[in-house]
Design a protein around this motif. Structure first.
Motif, PDB file in Angstrom:
ATOM      1  N   PRO B  54       0.654  -1.008  -0.173  1.00 40.74           N
ATOM      2  CA  PRO B  54       0.258   0.011  -0.105  1.00 40.74           C
ATOM      3  C   PRO B  54       1.085   1.171  -0.053  1.00 40.74           C
ATOM      4  N   ILE B  55       0.553   2.211  -1.073  1.00 43.01           N
ATOM      5  CA  ILE B  55       1.596   3.206  -1.216  1.00 43.01           C
ATOM      6  C   ILE B  55       0.704   4.526  -0.537  1.00 43.01           C
ATOM      7  N   ASP B  56      -0.412   4.704  -0.728  1.00 39.36           N
ATOM      8  CA  ASP B  56      -1.446   5.964  -0.419  1.00 39.36           C
ATOM      9  C   ASP B  56      -2.757   5.521   0.013  1.00 39.36           C
ATOM     10  N   ASP B  57      -3.008   5.421   1.248  1.00 40.59           N
ATOM     11  CA  ASP B  57      -4.322   5.163   1.889  1.00 40.59           C
ATOM     12  C   ASP B  57      -4.984   6.267   2.359  1.00 40.59           C
ATOM     13  N   SER B  58      -4.515   7.630   2.009  1.00 38.76           N
ATOM     14  CA  SER B  58      -5.209   8.615   2.670  1.00 38.76           C
ATOM     15  C   SER B  58      -6.480   8.913   2.363  1.00 38.76           C
ATOM     16  N   GLY B  59      -6.984   8.148   1.386  1.00 38.02           N
ATOM     17  CA  GLY B  59      -8.386   8.387   0.935  1.00 38.02           C
ATOM     18  C   GLY B  59      -9.340   7.507   1.618  1.00 38.02           C
ATOM     19  N   MET B  60      -9.009   6.416   2.151  1.00 34.32           N
ATOM     20  CA  MET B  60      -9.859   5.461   3.087  1.00 34.32           C
ATOM     21  C   MET B  60     -10.435   6.339   4.080  1.00 34.32           C
ATOM     22  N   PRO B  61     -11.908   6.268   4.062  1.00 33.92           N
ATOM     23  CA  PRO B  61     -12.729   7.121   4.822  1.00 33.92           C
ATOM     24  C   PRO B  61     -12.442   6.982   6.375  1.00 33.92           C
ATOM     25  N   GLU B  62     -12.364   5.747   6.973  1.00 35.55           N
ATOM     26  CA  GLU B  62     -12.218   5.507   8.403  1.00 35.55           C
ATOM     27  C   GLU B  62     -11.838   3.908   8.528  1.00 35.55           C
ATOM     28  N   ASP B  63     -11.630   3.734   9.674  1.00 37.10           N
ATOM     29  CA  ASP B  63     -11.047   2.446  10.117  1.00 37.10           C
ATOM     30  C   ASP B  63     -12.011   1.344   9.789  1.00 37.10           C
ATOM     31  N   ARG B  64     -13.094   1.567   9.253  1.00 40.62           N
ATOM     32  CA  ARG B  64     -14.123   0.556   9.292  1.00 40.62           C
ATOM     33  C   ARG B  64     -13.556  -0.089   7.595  1.00 40.62           C
ATOM     34  N   PHE B  65     -12.898   0.661   6.877  1.00 39.55           N
ATOM     35  CA  PHE B  65     -12.441   0.277   5.748  1.00 39.55           C
ATOM     36  C   PHE B  65     -10.930  -0.184   5.712  1.00 39.55           C
ATOM     37  N   SER B  66     -10.783  -1.571   5.113  1.00 39.19           N
ATOM     38  CA  SER B  66      -9.386  -1.903   5.071  1.00 39.19           C
ATOM     39  C   SER B  66      -9.263  -2.657   3.572  1.00 39.19           C
ATOM     40  N   ALA B  67      -8.148  -2.582   3.253  1.00 36.87           N
ATOM     41  CA  ALA B  67      -7.718  -3.311   1.731  1.00 36.87           C
ATOM     42  C   ALA B  67      -6.651  -3.844   1.878  1.00 36.87           C
ATOM     43  N   LYS B  68      -6.655  -5.145   1.414  1.00 36.07           N
ATOM     44  CA  LYS B  68      -5.243  -6.000   1.312  1.00 36.07           C
ATOM     45  C   LYS B  68      -5.202  -6.417  -0.187  1.00 36.07           C
ATOM     46  N   MET B  69      -3.764  -6.757  -0.417  1.00 35.69           N
ATOM     47  CA  MET B  69      -3.406  -7.378  -1.682  1.00 35.69           C
ATOM     48  C   MET B  69      -2.619  -8.598  -1.342  1.00 35.69           C
ATOM     49  N   PRO B  70      -3.009  -9.915  -1.035  1.00 40.71           N
ATOM     50  CA  PRO B  70      -2.477 -10.958  -0.664  1.00 40.71           C
ATOM     51  C   PRO B  70      -1.606 -11.699  -1.704  1.00 40.71           C
ATOM     52  N   ASN B  71      -1.630 -11.365  -3.080  1.00 41.85           N
ATOM     53  CA  ASN B  71      -1.004 -11.761  -3.961  1.00 41.85           C
ATOM     54  C   ASN B  71      -0.923 -10.828  -5.251  1.00 41.85           C
ATOM     55  N   ALA B  72      -0.064 -10.901  -6.193  1.00 43.64           N
ATOM     56  CA  ALA B  72       0.201  -9.721  -7.136  1.00 43.64           C
ATOM     57  C   ALA B  72      -1.151  -9.728  -8.045  1.00 43.64           C
ATOM     58  N   SER B  73      -1.964 -10.610  -8.148  1.00 40.77           N
ATOM     59  CA  SER B  73      -3.025 -10.506  -8.653  1.00 40.77           C
ATOM     60  C   SER B  73      -4.449 -10.488  -8.122  1.00 40.77           C
ATOM     61  N   PHE B  74      -4.615 -10.299  -6.994  1.00 42.34           N
ATOM     62  CA  PHE B  74      -5.854 -10.145  -6.242  1.00 42.34           C
ATOM     63  C   PHE B  74      -5.901  -9.183  -5.252  1.00 42.34           C
ATOM     64  N   SER B  75      -7.092  -8.531  -5.004  1.00 41.72           N
ATOM     65  CA  SER B  75      -7.132  -7.610  -3.901  1.00 41.72           C
ATOM     66  C   SER B  75      -8.608  -7.606  -3.464  1.00 41.72           C
ATOM     67  N   THR B  76      -8.750  -7.338  -1.930  1.00 33.70           N
ATOM     68  CA  THR B  76     -10.002  -6.985  -1.502  1.00 33.70           C
ATOM     69  C   THR B  76     -10.286  -5.861  -0.652  1.00 33.70           C
ATOM     70  N   LEU B  77     -11.321  -5.409  -0.656  1.00 33.64           N
ATOM     71  CA  LEU B  77     -11.783  -4.125   0.123  1.00 33.64           C
ATOM     72  C   LEU B  77     -13.061  -4.725   0.974  1.00 33.64           C
TER      73      LEU B  77
END
Lengths: 109, 118
Positions: B54-77
């Motif tokens: 993660p390079i820039d998460d400043s736009g994540m509205p609050e702690d209720r939001f989280s994002a991950k990238m467990p591998n090079a081809s997939f992400s979850t929000l």
């Protein structure tokens, strides 16, 4: 900071009319500039781009010229079709992508 | 290439429930962006990753939001717990190399996930 400002919509035109959607930008460096289009219910799609001053991007009859002196990248099309009805986003990329607020275009038959 | 693939396309849930949105990048792309689109606020960048970091998460509205990238081809929000004001269309986009240096990198967007929180 970097930003993009585009004309507010909606813009309503008759088929075959000339289209201009204004876009101006503010950037600390020399960004690349883009127009994206979003059709109803879909994601944004790249329409055209220009990577340096005086470059002209063109696609599907749309074109835009990167004007450094006026910091503008206005989108034009000579004759719009009903199928061009969509939301158009101007964007710049230098260290980060910045999108304008979008301009909705309605073309009536 | 199938493009950027998002799922689900539509999600309706009740306030307080956990929501997970998924995104599969285009093969060979190594930058991943999550955007949110609403009528009121337009298109907002929530977070972006380069090479799974993660390079820039400043736009994540609050702690209720989280994002991950467990591998090079997939992400979850993930949104937990969800609230009605989270109702929006969430877009994932990818690009072939990291942003920076005035690059001509093109973002390729998925079709979006429309979230409705009742």
């Amino acid at each position: 900071g970097d930003s993009v400002t585009q004309m507010e919509g909606p813009v309503t035109l008759s088929e075959e009319a000339f289209l201009t959607i204004n876009c101006t930008y503010t950037a600390t460096g020399y960004p690349s500039l883009f127009w994206y289009v979003q059709y109803p219910g879909e994601g944004l799609q790249l329409l055209l781009k220009a990577t340096k001053a005086d470059d002209k991007g063109s696609n599907k009859g749309f074109e835009a010229t990167y004007r450094k002196e006026t910091t503008s990248f206005h989108l034009e099309k000579g004759s719009v079709q009903v199928s061009d009805s969509a939301v158009y986003f101007c964007a710049l990329n230098f260290n980060k992508f910045y999108f304008g607020s979008g301009t909705k275009l309605n073309v009536k038959p | 290439d199938a493009g950027v693939i998002q799922s689900p396309r539509h999600e309706v849930t009740e306030m307080g429930q956990e929501v997970t949105l998924r995104c599969k990048l285009i093969s060979g792309h190594n930058s991943l962006f999550w955007y949110r689109q609403t009528m009121m606020r337009g298109l907002e960048l929530l977070i972006y990753f380069n090479n799974n970091v993660p390079i820039d998460d400043s736009g994540m509205p609050e702690d209720r939001f989280s994002a991950k990238m467990p591998n090079a081809s997939f992400s979850t929000l993930k949104i937990q717990p969800s609230e009605p004001r989270d109702s929006a269309v969430y877009f994932c986009a990818s690009s072939p190399i990291g942003t920076g240096g005035g690059g001509a990198n093109v973002l390729t967007f998925g079709a979006g996930s429309r979230l409705t929180v009742l």
